[in-house]
Design a protein around this motif. Structure first.
Motif, PDB file in Angstrom:
ATOM      1  N   HIS A 112       0.879  -1.166   0.000  1.00  0.00           N
ATOM      2  CA  HIS A 112       0.000   0.000   0.000  1.00  0.00           C
ATOM      3  C   HIS A 112       0.912   1.210   0.000  1.00  0.00           C
ATOM      4  N   THR A 139      -1.964   6.307  -2.854  1.00  0.00           N
ATOM      5  CA  THR A 139      -2.845   7.195  -2.094  1.00  0.00           C
ATOM      6  C   THR A 139      -2.071   8.469  -1.820  1.00  0.00           C
ATOM      7  N   HIS A 161      -9.850   9.793  -6.738  1.00  0.00           N
ATOM      8  CA  HIS A 161      -8.548   9.419  -6.192  1.00  0.00           C
ATOM      9  C   HIS A 161      -8.640   9.276  -4.687  1.00  0.00           C
ATOM     10  N   ASP A 162      -7.696   8.525  -4.140  1.00  0.00           N
ATOM     11  CA  ASP A 162      -7.625   8.332  -2.697  1.00  0.00           C
ATOM     12  C   ASP A 162      -6.706   9.380  -2.099  1.00  0.00           C
TER      13      ASP A 162
END
Length: 215
Positions: A112, A139, A161-162
């Motif tokens: 992530h 992110t 989008h994150d």
């Protein structure tokens, strides 16, 4: 192995990416990285000094000096990793190329990935090379100002989008201001601990970086 041990062993790594010219690296950079490390529960923050910044026209301090300053600023935290990937790569330093390479080398663990940026970078993110693909890979972790939510430009706002906010307290420090002060001979670098970490101040002083003769 218990169920919880197995879940922990297969949990994807959480990696923060902290890019920039770091010319010089300063206290706000370090504080932002530390905040991201704690708030986002990161396994590491990977510091990536730029090699050939395609959006900057001025001459930077040498790559060797900028890498050394970042290493000095981050040596106290083992989860800070200095990566010369952009310095070692020829051609313009595009963040997308860096993220592709790092994610490719991390397979089969997708991880992530968080791209740690400031509000100004967030507002201008639509000008970055390959920004739409970059949004699919990371992110965005944006340093907020005075508790305000990060504000994207119109093009970015229209693109899903994150994003997470990092509530960094205001710090009146910038690399531009530090360089200008040193170029004027306003104070020795060794007397600037409020602006740069002490090991960085010593490096600047020992190598006479940003002094009037180096302009």
């Amino acid at each position: 192995m218990t169920g919880s041990d197995f879940a922990q062993s297969v949990a994807p790594r959480r990696v923060g990416l902290m890019g920039g010219s770091f010319d010089p690296v300063h206290q706000a950079h370090v504080n932002l990285a530390a905040l991201a490390l704690a708030q986002l529960h990161l396994d590491e923050v990977r510091w990536i000094p730029v090699g050939h910044p395609w959006q900057k026209s001025r001459q930077l301090a040498s790559a060797a000096d900028r890498l050394a300053m970042v290493e000095a600023a981050t040596a106290h935290e083992p989860r800070f990793v200095v990566d010369p990937i952009e310095v070692n790569r020829s051609g313009p330093s595009y963040t997308l190329d860096t993220v592709r390479a790092l994610q490719g080398s991390a397979e089969p663990d997708p991880g992530h990935w968080f791209l740690i940026i400031g509000q100004d970078q967030y507002a201008n993110f639509h000008t970055w090379h390959g920004w739409q693909e970059l949004l699919q890979r990371v992110t965005l972790a944006v340093a907020g100002r005075a508790g305000e939510p990060p504000r994207p430009g119109d093009a970015l706002a229209a693109q899903p989008h994150d994003v997470v906010m990092l509530p960094l307290p205001p710090m009146p420090v910038s690399s531009t201001d530090i360089r200008a002060r040193l170029a004027r001979g306003e104070y020795p670098a060794s007397l600037a601990p409020a602006l740069v970490p002490e090991p960085v101040a010593r490096y600047i002083a020992n190598h006479q970086l940003y002094a009037p003769s180096h302009r």
